[in-house]
Enzyme design. Structure first.
Site, short mmCIF file in Angstrom:
data_model
loop_
_atom_site.label_atom_id
_atom_site.label_comp_id
_atom_site.label_asym_id
_atom_site.label_seq_id
_atom_site.Cartn_x
_atom_site.Cartn_y
_atom_site.Cartn_z
N SER A 79 0.78 -1.23 0.00
CA SER A 79 0.00 0.00 0.00
C SER A 79 0.81 1.28 0.00
O SER A 79 0.25 2.37 -0.09
CB SER A 79 -0.97 -0.01 1.18
OG SER A 79 -2.05 -0.84 0.88
N TYR B 159 -10.21 2.76 6.29
CA TYR B 159 -9.28 2.42 5.21
C TYR B 159 -9.95 1.45 4.25
O TYR B 159 -10.51 0.42 4.65
CB TYR B 159 -8.06 1.78 5.84
CG TYR B 159 -6.86 1.65 4.94
CD1 TYR B 159 -5.91 2.66 4.89
CD2 TYR B 159 -6.66 0.53 4.17
CE1 TYR B 159 -4.78 2.54 4.09
CE2 TYR B 159 -5.54 0.40 3.37
CZ TYR B 159 -4.60 1.40 3.33
OH TYR B 159 -3.49 1.28 2.54
N SER B 160 -9.93 1.75 2.97
CA SER B 160 -10.52 0.89 1.95
C SER B 160 -9.68 0.95 0.69
O SER B 160 -9.51 2.02 0.09
CB SER B 160 -11.96 1.33 1.64
OG SER B 160 -12.48 0.59 0.55
N ASN B 161 -9.20 -0.18 0.26
CA ASN B 161 -8.42 -0.25 -0.98
C ASN B 161 -9.22 0.21 -2.19
O ASN B 161 -8.67 0.70 -3.16
CB ASN B 161 -7.94 -1.68 -1.20
CG ASN B 161 -6.90 -2.10 -0.20
OD1 ASN B 161 -5.79 -1.60 -0.20
ND2 ASN B 161 -7.24 -3.02 0.68
N GLY C 121 3.09 -0.73 3.85
CA GLY C 121 2.37 -1.64 2.98
C GLY C 121 2.49 -3.09 3.39
O GLY C 121 3.55 -3.54 3.83
#
Length: 384
Positions: free
Chosen positions: A95, A193-195, A339
């Protein structure tokens, strides 16, 4: 470690992100100025990380205020052969890719091509619709800030990554998975948090520029910052090019370690697909906060943080636009992201006064205690 814990900076926080346009193999160059003496505290902390079964190998690159850099390694880079971790190791940075994506999008804001507070529908008309989810009511800023309320797509990977290790994903597939769920909250009313937010950010970049997001990241960020050991994997390329340790997947601390070094990176796309060395991560974040990649107005927007309670164990995290603020044990703060992706975890940060550190381990933590040990190693590298 829970799914939500891994999502914080992780893989499926778009871990994975990035992807698509190929780059040629990049040269691996040693830092121009090396510290003449090692920092024993950093080496000892790294040695402690690889004691026990959690992490086969670890690597850290630390740079002091005078610009002198040193790389430390511990453990083994290959469990089968016992080979050491290469000093010039490239790893999957998960990330951390989000910060690269955010920089490109903010550059486009500075060029007048995107409005931070314009609705997502301005650029992707009709695409973002679901239960409580409406792209006409979600802004570009809210995507980058994780205040959109759009759910994460990471549940598609279930509890076992291995069956999907070599499966290719299109960005729209991941978006469709997320839109099958109900909104987490109304846009702008909370933080999670969201990809998926960064999958949408990547799609906006492509729509506005007419080029692949990986190509834009390469041209606008990697080349501009002089990152010789950072790249966006080519479409379908599951390898890590250049020197690297092997990455391992485990579900429990004492469980079997499966080699997942060669994996399909598309599951992360613009949220987590990239590959870099710890030294290049330091160089990128320093170039960013020192104003070399963004105009002052856009950098100020990026570094304006909101309360992000789930970002750290104390509930006092702060998140900007693809970047986070990290409190240090020695006082002050650093700018960070980090990440997680199967095979690797990276934790990295740079301080306003010029200290830099990046730590990578060759397996994801499977317990919160192991995750804290990696974070503590980063803090030691910045504070010792």
């Amino acid at each position: 470690m829970s799914s939500s814990s891994r999502r914080r900076f992780g893989l499926l926080a778009a871990v994975v992100t990035a992807a698509l346009v190929g780059t040629a193999a990049v040269s691996s160059a040693a830092p121009a100025a090396e510290l003449t003496r090692p920092n024993n505290a950093v080496q000892q902390s790294l040695n402690a990380l690889v004691q026990g079964p959690a992490f086969p190998g670890a690597i850290a690159t630390v740079r002091d205020r005078q610009g002198k850099s040193r790389t430390y390694t511990a453990g083994v880079g290959d469990l089968a052969t016992g080979a050491p971790v290469p000093r010039a190791s490239r790893v999957r940075i998960g990330s951390n890719t989000k910060t690269f994506t955010s920089v490109v999008l903010l550059q486009l804001v500075g060029e007048g091509k995107i409005g931070l507070d314009r609705p997502v529908d301005t650029y992707l008309p009709g695409l973002v619709r679901g239960d409580g989810i409406d792209g006409r009511k979600i802004t570009v800023r809210q995507l980058l800030q994780h205040t959109s309320g759009i759910p994460d797509y990471d549940e598609i990977f279930g509890t076992d990554y291995l069956p999907l290790q070599h499966t290719y994903w299109e960005p729209r597939q991941m978006l469709d998975e997320a839109l099958r769920k109900k909104a987490l909250f109304a846009p702008g009313t909370n933080w999670e948090y969201s990809n998926t937010n960064y999958i949408l950010a990547g799609l906006i970049i492509q729509k506005v520029t007419g080029r692949p997001v990986g190509e834009e990241i390469t041209r606008r960020v990697i080349e501009r910052a002089g990152l010789r050991d950072t790249y966006w994997p080519a479409l379908g390329d599951q390898r890590i090019l250049g020197p690297h340790p092997k990455g391992y997947y485990k579900t429990t601390p004492d469980g079997p370690a499966t080699d997942v070094t060669e994996s399909e990176p598309s599951m992360g796309w613009a949220a987590g697909q990239m590959i870099a060395t710890p030294g290049d991560l330091n160089k990128f974040f320093s170039a960013l906060i020192n104003g070399k990649l963004l105009k002052p107005a856009q950098l100020q927007e990026m570094l304006h943080t909101v309360h992000a309670p789930d970002l750290d164990v104390n509930g006092d995290g702060e998140y900007g636009l693809g970047i986070a603020k990290l409190a240090l044990s020695c006082g002050g703060f650093a700018w960070t992201h980090g990440g997680d992706i199967p095979g690797f975890e990276t934790r990295n940060a740079v301080t306003p006064d010029g200290r830099e550190a990046a730590v990578a381990v060759t397996a994801l933590p499977t317990t919160m205690e192991d995750a804290k040990r990696v974070a503590k190693t980063l803090d030691t590298a910045l504070c010792s």
